[in-house]
Design a protein around this motif. Structure first.
Motif, PDB file in Angstrom:
ATOM      1  N   PRO A  29      14.361  -0.056   3.260  1.00 54.71           N
ATOM      2  CA  PRO A  29      13.957  -0.825   4.327  1.00 54.71           C
ATOM      3  C   PRO A  29      13.290  -0.266   5.621  1.00 54.71           C
ATOM      4  CG  PRO A  29      16.370  -0.916   3.843  1.00 54.71           C
ATOM      5  CD  PRO A  29      15.932   0.091   3.319  1.00 54.71           C
ATOM      6  N   MET A  30      12.696  -0.953   6.442  1.00 54.65           N
ATOM      7  CA  MET A  30      11.764  -0.385   7.645  1.00 54.65           C
ATOM      8  C   MET A  30      12.762   0.120   8.458  1.00 54.65           C
ATOM      9  SD  MET A  30       8.563  -2.813   7.879  1.00 54.65           S
ATOM     10  CE  MET A  30       7.637  -1.638   8.873  1.00 54.65           C
ATOM     11  N   PRO A  31      12.439   1.216   9.316  1.00 53.74           N
ATOM     12  CA  PRO A  31      13.389   1.742  10.212  1.00 53.74           C
ATOM     13  C   PRO A  31      13.464   0.739  11.212  1.00 53.74           C
ATOM     14  CG  PRO A  31      11.244   3.068  10.258  1.00 53.74           C
ATOM     15  CD  PRO A  31      11.369   2.103   8.905  1.00 53.74           C
ATOM     16  N   PRO A  32      14.636   0.535  12.231  1.00 50.83           N
ATOM     17  CA  PRO A  32      14.863  -0.372  12.972  1.00 50.83           C
ATOM     18  C   PRO A  32      13.811  -0.038  14.314  1.00 50.83           C
ATOM     19  CG  PRO A  32      16.814   0.684  12.452  1.00 50.83           C
ATOM     20  CD  PRO A  32      15.890   1.588  11.923  1.00 50.83           C
ATOM     21  N   ASN A  33      13.299   1.208  14.700  1.00 50.04           N
ATOM     22  CA  ASN A  33      12.504   1.287  15.652  1.00 50.04           C
ATOM     23  C   ASN A  33      11.032   0.796  15.507  1.00 50.04           C
ATOM     24  OD1 ASN A  33      12.071   3.398  13.842  1.00 50.04           O
ATOM     25  ND2 ASN A  33      11.069   4.651  15.388  1.00 50.04           N
ATOM     26  N   GLN A  60      17.154  -7.612   5.949  1.00 47.97           N
ATOM     27  CA  GLN A  60      16.540  -6.349   5.949  1.00 47.97           C
ATOM     28  C   GLN A  60      14.816  -6.729   5.977  1.00 47.97           C
ATOM     29  OE1 GLN A  60      17.466  -3.481   6.916  1.00 47.97           O
ATOM     30  NE2 GLN A  60      19.760  -3.578   6.964  1.00 47.97           N
ATOM     31  N   ALA A  61      14.220  -5.651   6.726  1.00 49.19           N
ATOM     32  CA  ALA A  61      12.918  -5.949   6.850  1.00 49.19           C
ATOM     33  C   ALA A  61      12.305  -4.771   5.832  1.00 49.19           C
ATOM     34  CB  ALA A  61      12.322  -5.725   8.089  1.00 49.19           C
ATOM     35  N   TYR A  62      11.237  -5.279   4.878  1.00 50.89           N
ATOM     36  CA  TYR A  62      10.508  -4.292   3.963  1.00 50.89           C
ATOM     37  C   TYR A  62       8.953  -4.345   4.252  1.00 50.89           C
ATOM     38  CZ  TYR A  62      15.112  -4.653   1.702  1.00 50.89           C
ATOM     39  OH  TYR A  62      16.662  -4.567   1.575  1.00 50.89           O
ATOM     40  N   ASN A  63       8.065  -3.351   4.338  1.00 51.27           N
ATOM     41  CA  ASN A  63       7.133  -3.198   4.428  1.00 51.27           C
ATOM     42  C   ASN A  63       6.277  -3.803   3.299  1.00 51.27           C
ATOM     43  OD1 ASN A  63       4.230  -2.346   5.055  1.00 51.27           O
ATOM     44  ND2 ASN A  63       4.983  -0.622   6.139  1.00 51.27           N
ATOM     45  N   VAL A  64       5.288  -5.124   3.849  1.00 52.78           N
ATOM     46  CA  VAL A  64       4.516  -5.394   2.476  1.00 52.78           C
ATOM     47  C   VAL A  64       3.410  -4.407   1.880  1.00 52.78           C
ATOM     48  CG1 VAL A  64       4.401  -7.656   3.674  1.00 52.78           C
ATOM     49  CG2 VAL A  64       2.635  -6.039   4.233  1.00 52.78           C
ATOM     50  N   ASN A  65       3.265  -3.375   2.465  1.00 51.51           N
ATOM     51  CA  ASN A  65       2.263  -2.337   2.085  1.00 51.51           C
ATOM     52  C   ASN A  65       2.924  -1.389   0.659  1.00 51.51           C
ATOM     53  OD1 ASN A  65       0.110  -2.576   3.735  1.00 51.51           O
ATOM     54  ND2 ASN A  65       1.215  -0.905   5.179  1.00 51.51           N
ATOM     55  N   VAL A 106      11.548 -16.201   1.413  1.00 44.88           N
ATOM     56  CA  VAL A 106      11.376 -14.841   2.359  1.00 44.88           C
ATOM     57  C   VAL A 106      10.715 -15.292   3.781  1.00 44.88           C
ATOM     58  CG1 VAL A 106      10.886 -13.162   0.423  1.00 44.88           C
ATOM     59  CG2 VAL A 106       9.121 -14.543   1.334  1.00 44.88           C
ATOM     60  N   ARG A 107      10.610 -14.751   4.481  1.00 46.72           N
ATOM     61  CA  ARG A 107      10.178 -14.774   5.875  1.00 46.72           C
ATOM     62  C   ARG A 107       9.131 -13.607   6.016  1.00 46.72           C
ATOM     63  NH1 ARG A 107      13.096 -16.436  11.703  1.00 46.72           N
ATOM     64  NH2 ARG A 107      11.140 -16.284  12.817  1.00 46.72           N
ATOM     65  N   PHE A 108       7.946 -13.867   6.700  1.00 45.58           N
ATOM     66  CA  PHE A 108       7.037 -12.758   7.263  1.00 45.58           C
ATOM     67  C   PHE A 108       7.208 -12.425   8.688  1.00 45.58           C
ATOM     68  CE2 PHE A 108       4.909 -13.779   3.263  1.00 45.58           C
ATOM     69  CZ  PHE A 108       4.703 -12.697   2.780  1.00 45.58           C
ATOM     70  N   GLN A 109       7.015 -11.342   8.994  1.00 47.37           N
ATOM     71  CA  GLN A 109       6.842 -10.982  10.435  1.00 47.37           C
ATOM     72  C   GLN A 109       5.811  -9.880  10.750  1.00 47.37           C
ATOM     73  OE1 GLN A 109      10.673  -9.783  12.273  1.00 47.37           O
ATOM     74  NE2 GLN A 109      11.197 -11.934  12.859  1.00 47.37           N
ATOM     75  N   GLU A 130       2.486  -2.920  11.802  1.00 46.49           N
ATOM     76  CA  GLU A 130       2.896  -3.115  10.340  1.00 46.49           C
ATOM     77  C   GLU A 130       3.281  -4.622  10.441  1.00 46.49           C
ATOM     78  OE1 GLU A 130       2.801  -0.784   8.016  1.00 46.49           O
ATOM     79  OE2 GLU A 130       2.720   0.902   9.201  1.00 46.49           O
ATOM     80  N   LYS A 131       3.258  -5.160   9.024  1.00 42.87           N
ATOM     81  CA  LYS A 131       3.858  -6.220   8.764  1.00 42.87           C
ATOM     82  C   LYS A 131       4.643  -6.143   7.699  1.00 42.87           C
ATOM     83  CE  LYS A 131       2.231 -11.016   6.890  1.00 42.87           C
ATOM     84  NZ  LYS A 131       0.880 -11.791   6.373  1.00 42.87           N
ATOM     85  N   TRP A 132       5.851  -7.159   7.826  1.00 46.01           N
ATOM     86  CA  TRP A 132       6.947  -6.943   6.787  1.00 46.01           C
ATOM     87  C   TRP A 132       7.507  -8.250   6.514  1.00 46.01           C
ATOM     88  CZ3 TRP A 132       7.193  -5.083  11.831  1.00 46.01           C
ATOM     89  CH2 TRP A 132       7.679  -5.802  12.745  1.00 46.01           C
ATOM     90  N   PHE A 133       8.087  -8.388   5.369  1.00 48.56           N
ATOM     91  CA  PHE A 133       8.920  -9.443   4.806  1.00 48.56           C
ATOM     92  C   PHE A 133      10.268  -9.356   4.863  1.00 48.56           C
ATOM     93  CE2 PHE A 133       8.482  -6.993   0.922  1.00 48.56           C
ATOM     94  CZ  PHE A 133       9.750  -7.438   0.218  1.00 48.56           C
ATOM     95  N   ILE A 134      11.020 -10.329   5.117  1.00 50.64           N
ATOM     96  CA  ILE A 134      12.618 -10.543   5.144  1.00 50.64           C
ATOM     97  C   ILE A 134      13.128 -11.378   4.094  1.00 50.64           C
ATOM     98  CG2 ILE A 134      14.586 -10.717   6.658  1.00 50.64           C
ATOM     99  CD1 ILE A 134      12.489 -10.392   8.970  1.00 50.64           C
TER     100      ILE A 134
END
Length: 462
Positions: free
Chosen positions: A124-128, A242-247, A266-269, A274-278
């Motif tokens: 998962p992507m770091p919280p910060n 959790q957020a995961y990097n689309v890259n 899934v949901r995109f943000q 960066e862009k991520w999916f949840i």
């Protein structure tokens, strides 16, 4: 051994229906192996674990000794299932005695999972970095809203005064392949009989039907079906919320995630850079829900049916309003209450659209409000009985394909043909005075042959 043909009733059936080469390729992923093991019933699961650290084939006769005589039927079902999934591979020796061994790829991956633990698909992507993530409640509401929007588009296709947004070309094709929508030239998509029935199904059954067609159309979109199935299983091992990097996704995976977002999986943000999916619960419980529809949590009830055929739906959902309109006459709607009635006319309209009385009754029972759900029955008996009676009225006339025979040259020929038709069970109606009768279409060829033989015999006598 020839492969068993499998009808895809759930996710694992679709996996079993893949060609052997693609199925073996799937077992390169420990996610697939773990998901397959979870899907197995206790008996085949026990066999897999017993053979996990045995590198030689075990004779079939020896395995039969593992069960009591009254458990042989379950043993055979378990072996058949393992062979369908190619978890077991059948081996024959020179004496043509059959043995079984675990698929080497499946065996290797499962050993790694048990010894080392399964590694997550991606970190998962770091919280910060991934800030302002939705709460579990917000994510669940998002998934529900996306799925209801899809169903609302579908149900609105059943009415001429459609007010919802049109389907995307991709989703339109999926619904057409699933038999939910029909599309004619220069006409808007129309809901089919299967489409009306689809709307009254449980959510888990609806989701499986859409995902099945989504996988079935993969080749048309230039995507390998095995790769898509592998990714869907992989997606189910992500953590909800959790957020995961689309890259970290391949091009195929990114396209699949974008398409599945329409259904609420899934949901995109988008962040600053960066862009991520949840993943939502629909995605992370995908494999378990689609292999066992009973595992899905029942929807909260909202419908109350009274003995006077009045229907009260305590809901703010427009989708619920549209679904009730399929088989009832809506009278008025308040902010949190829909009021209507079940009438003969509204039911006849539902029957004409292919909805059955049992489907309507099942829907009302499954979605009964908590206040009435504990009653037995939750829907008044006079209402359910009347629904069935009105449906039987509609089915009073049956259409049977048939042929009419007339212009017989004599009474004897007519009587002989009638007697033969009666003997073969094909006679539907006869008129002795006019020398004509009606025959079932499936008996037509036999009757033609009989009349031909009669004509030949008559000619020979002359």
């Amino acid at each position: 051994m020839p492969r068993v043909k499998v009808i895809s009733r759930n996710f694992m059936d679709m996996v079993a229906a893949l060609p052997a080469a693609k199925l073996d390729r799937l077992y390169d992923s420990h996610f697939i192996c773990e998901a397959v093991l979870r899907s197995l019933t206790p008996v085949p699961k026990k066999y897999v674990l017993q053979l996990l650290y045995i590198d030689i084939a075990v004779p079939a006769k020896s395995m039969e000794e593992w069960v009591l005589s009254d458990g042989l039927s379950k043993h055979k079902v378990a072996i058949d299932r393992l062979l369908q999934l190619r978890v077991f591979i059948e081996v024959s020796d020179r004496k043509k005695e059959i043995s079984y061994r675990l698929n080497p790829k499946f065996q290797s991956q499962l050993r790694k999972v048990i010894v080392n633990g399964g590694a997550p698909p991606r970190e998962p992507m770091p919280p910060n970095v991934a800030v302002r993530l939705p709460t579990a409640e917000e994510l669940e509401k998002y998934a529900l809203r996306q799925w209801e929007n899809f169903l609302l588009q579908l149900v609105s296709s059943g009415f001429e005064e459609s007010t919802s947004e049109p389907f995307s070309p991709f989703m339109l094709k999926i619904c057409q392949r699933a038999g939910l929508l029909s599309l004619r030239e220069n006409e808007a998509p129309r809901l089919t009989e299967n489409g009306f029935q689809f709307l009254l199904m449980e959510t888990s059954s609806q989701l499986w039907q859409i995902i099945r067609e989504y996988i079935s159309t993969a080749e048309d979109r230039g995507i390998d079906a095995a790769d898509l199935i592998s990714f869907l299983f992989e997606l189910s091992f992500h953590a909800t919320g959790q957020a995961y990097n689309v890259n970290t996704l391949t091009r195929m995976q990114l396209k699949a995630v974008e398409e599945l977002a329409v259904l609420g999986l899934v949901r995109f943000q988008q962040g600053m850079k960066e862009k991520w999916f949840i993943p939502t619960k629909l995605a992370t419980s995908l494999a378990s829900n689609l292999s066992d529809s009973s595992s899905r949590k029942a929807a909260e009830g909202f419908v109350v049916v009274e003995t006077n055929f009045r229907v009260y739906a305590y809901s703010t959902s427009r989708l619920h309003s549209e679904i009730l309109r399929l088989f009832s006459r809506l009278e008025y709607q308040l902010p949190n209450l829909i009021v209507g009635g079940i009438t003969k006319e509204s039911l006849y309209k539902a029957f004409a659209n292919g909805i059955t009385g049992e489907q309507i009754i099942s829907f009302l029972q499954q979605h009964a409000h908590a206040r009435v759900a504990q009653r037995i029955p939750s829907v008044p008996e006079n209402v359910t009985d009347q629904i069935r009676l009105w449906e039987s009225d509609k089915n009073r006339v049956q259409i049977t394909p048939a042929y009419i025979y007339n212009d017989f040259p004599s009474e004897d020929v007519f009587e002989a043909a009638c007697t033969y038709a009666r003997d073969i069970g094909g006679l539907l109606w006869e008129d002795t005075k006019k020398r004509q009768f009606v025959l079932r279409s499936e008996s037509h060829q036999e009757m033609r042959e009989f009349i031909r033989r009669q004509n030949v015999a008559s000619t020979n006598r002359k």
